[in-house]
Design an enzyme around this catalytic site. Structure first.
Site, PDB file in Angstrom:
ATOM      1  N   ASN A  37       0.799  -1.238   0.000  1.00 46.59           N
ATOM      2  CA  ASN A  37       0.000   0.000   0.000  1.00 46.59           C
ATOM      3  C   ASN A  37       0.830   1.286   0.000  1.00 46.59           C
ATOM      4  O   ASN A  37       0.346   2.335  -0.396  1.00 46.59           O
ATOM      5  CB  ASN A  37      -1.051  -0.001   1.107  1.00 46.59           C
ATOM      6  CG  ASN A  37      -0.480  -0.095   2.490  1.00 46.59           C
ATOM      7  OD1 ASN A  37       0.729  -0.309   2.671  1.00 46.59           O
ATOM      8  ND2 ASN A  37      -1.315   0.049   3.494  1.00 46.59           N
ATOM      9  N   GLU A  88       4.892  -3.738  11.813  1.00 47.28           N
ATOM     10  CA  GLU A  88       3.557  -3.140  11.845  1.00 47.28           C
ATOM     11  C   GLU A  88       2.670  -4.012  10.974  1.00 47.28           C
ATOM     12  O   GLU A  88       2.931  -4.202   9.789  1.00 47.28           O
ATOM     13  CB  GLU A  88       3.615  -1.715  11.321  1.00 47.28           C
ATOM     14  CG  GLU A  88       2.366  -0.936  11.659  1.00 47.28           C
ATOM     15  CD  GLU A  88       1.637  -0.490  10.429  1.00 47.28           C
ATOM     16  OE1 GLU A  88       0.487  -0.947  10.238  1.00 47.28           O
ATOM     17  OE2 GLU A  88       2.204   0.293   9.660  1.00 47.28           O
ATOM     18  N   CYS A 106      -3.455   0.366   6.913  1.00 43.47           N
ATOM     19  CA  CYS A 106      -3.476  -0.256   8.253  1.00 43.47           C
ATOM     20  C   CYS A 106      -4.238   0.636   9.215  1.00 43.47           C
ATOM     21  O   CYS A 106      -4.902   0.168  10.125  1.00 43.47           O
ATOM     22  CB  CYS A 106      -2.067  -0.438   8.799  1.00 43.47           C
ATOM     23  SG  CYS A 106      -0.961  -1.158   7.637  1.00 43.47           S
TER      24      CYS A 106
END
Ligand code: G3P
Length: 478
Positions: free
Chosen positions: A158, A253, A287
């Site tokens: 992304n 993450e 996210c």
């Protein structure tokens, strides 16, 4: 053959001896857009060897010189924002304007990193022994920050440019070398970004970029004994990596289920605007996207109406047109999202819009009256579908947020700052945003998730510190 983008090693662009390539499918056309080299394990070994020796010299390069090169790379990256953004549009269907923003933001991140690095790495501590019981003033302790060695950077699809430089720049300023394994969707954007570092004139072998299949080189890279630190952003793979990784620092993450808690006194226009921005920008493939709205029953009807009106105004189409909603990254992703939608339908969620999909393009969808027995109440769609759960108390909202396996960010909307602070304290997430949607930036803010959302803390300063070790020298006086 000339059709396959080369990988980057030893300061050169190379063809893999595997003679194999990996296809990058354009999410919009669903046709092969680019091809990249499928690097072999042998090539990975060579890259890590070069990274190891290049790092030794780099660690001795003055800090100001390292910073100078990073500033140069940042400038070159910004100059080349247009062609790189174009790749982002083709590879990951990021809306055209957002693609440019990603590149510019990355340049700024590199420059800030260089500046922050020269400050925080340029200072250490001086301690004396006689503050600890039983000691005379006979020992002087000097601390400094030294690099870890070879840093392996694995960013997600992304933000193939931004989440790559958020690992590369701190690693380099701190005196480490970098091995980058870009995501397949986004690999060509990443290779272009790496070319900007190449043009800036970094030493050979210090930065390399290997492309290929995760099944072939993924585990091989993360388990490689020559790797001294892993910085990973992505999905569940991160959990598998952390279970297998050796005794090296990890920064991870891994997604979230960011809750948006809406109290009765909230400014509903502000909430609606933030739900649209937070839930639907880049079609929910962040996210930090708002992934569940937990709204007090008394204001739920009014809020849902406002959000519905704004959803109706979102443009849906190809990224080249800068549409708000663009095709999701892959067919399997679209199928997964559809699975969550059908499950919610079967279990009785209220559809605020009709569900519509063409190829990988999914129209924005707000699902009201979602209940905890529906998968979408807990799972991360990574698409333009947002569930609304009506709550009868704030405690119910906090409970839902904390029952999640994820704990990245959350947000709370209220005009009462005291209540907001208490709710922030009660939410088990790395960050709570008061009166705004979750977001990682500005990029110097600490960024971290708890539980399955991650390990360690990112943000420029924290990443630089994480990619160093404390070294002490003790002077013993007679
Ligand atoms: O999804 C990646 C995560 O780091 C989000 O970043 O800038 O969209 O909040 P951002």
């Amino acid at each position: 053959d000339g059709d396959v983008y080369k990988y980057y090693a030893d300061g050169e662009w190379k063809k893999s001896s595997s003679n194999k390539s990996v296809a990058i499918i354009n999410p919009t056309t669903r046709k092969t857009q680019y091809k990249v080299q499928a690097c072999s394990q042998e090539e990975v070994n060579k890259v890590i060897d070069s990274a190891k020796s290049a790092q030794k010299l780099w660690a001795k390069t003055p800090l100001w010189k390292r910073a100078e090169l990073l500033h140069k790379a940042a400038a070159i990256l910004k100059e080349n924002k247009a062609p790189i953004a174009e790749c982002l549009v083709k590879e990951i269907a990021k809306p055209a304007k957002d693609a440019v923003t990603e590149v510019v933001r990355s340049g700024d991140l590199i420059s800030y990193c260089a500046e922050e690095g020269v400050r925080i790495l340029g200072e250490g501590k001086f301690l004396v022994s006689d503050s600890f019981p039983g000691n005379e003033r006979t020992k002087y302790c000097l601390t400094s920050k030294i690099p870890l060695g070879v840093v392996l950077a694995i960013p997600p699809f992304n933000y193939p440019v931004n989440l790559a430089v958020s690992k590369i720049a701190p690693a380099l300023i701190a005196g480490n070398s970098i091995v980058l394994k870009p995501p397949t969707q986004g690999a060509v954007s990443a290779l272009h970004m790496v070319h900007c570092f190449h043009l800036a004139g970094f030493p050979k072998g210090l930065i390399s970029c290997v492309t290929g299949k995760g099944s072939e080189i993924g585990d091989f890279l993360t388990l490689h004994p020559g790797v001294n630190c892993i910085s990973f952003t992505g999905g569940d793979t991160g959990i598998a990596i952390s279970k297998k990784a050796g005794m090296i620092p990890l920064q991870m993450e891994l997604g979230g289920k960011d809750a948006c808690i809406v109290l009765e006194d909230a400014d509903l226009d502000l909430v609606a605007a933030n739900i649209i921005k937070g839930g639907f920008s880049y079609s929910g493939q962040r996210c930090t996207a708002v992934k569940v709205v937990l709204v007090m029953e008394s204001v739920a009807d009014a809020l849902v109406e406002k959000v519905k009106a704004k959803v109706a105004k979102l443009s849906v189409g190809p990224p080249e047109n800068d549409s708000d909603i663009t095709p999701v990254v892959s067919e399997s992703s679209a199928n997964f999202i559809e699975g969550l939608v059908l499950d919610a339908k079967q279990k009785g969620a209220t559809f605020c819009q009709e569900y519509k999909r063409e190829g990988n393009l999914i129209w924005p969808l707000l699902l009201d009256n979602v209940r905890p027995d529906m998968r979408i109440a807990w799972e991360e769609p990574f698409g333009p579908v947002l569930p609304v759960i009506r709550i009868s108390s704030v405690e119910e909202g906090i409970h839902h947020c904390n029952a999640s396996n994820f704990g990245l960010q959350g947000c709370v909307f209220t005009k009462d700052i005291n209540k907001a602070m208490l709710i922030s304290d009660a939410m088990e997430t790395g960050t709570v945003q008061i009166n705004s949607a979750p977001a990682r930036g500005p990029d110097h803010f600490p960024f971290q998730g708890i539980k399955d959302s991650g390990i360690g803390s990112q943000g420029i300063t924290n990443s630089i510190n994480m990619m160093t070790k404390i070294k002490t020298t003790v002077i013993n006086l007679p």
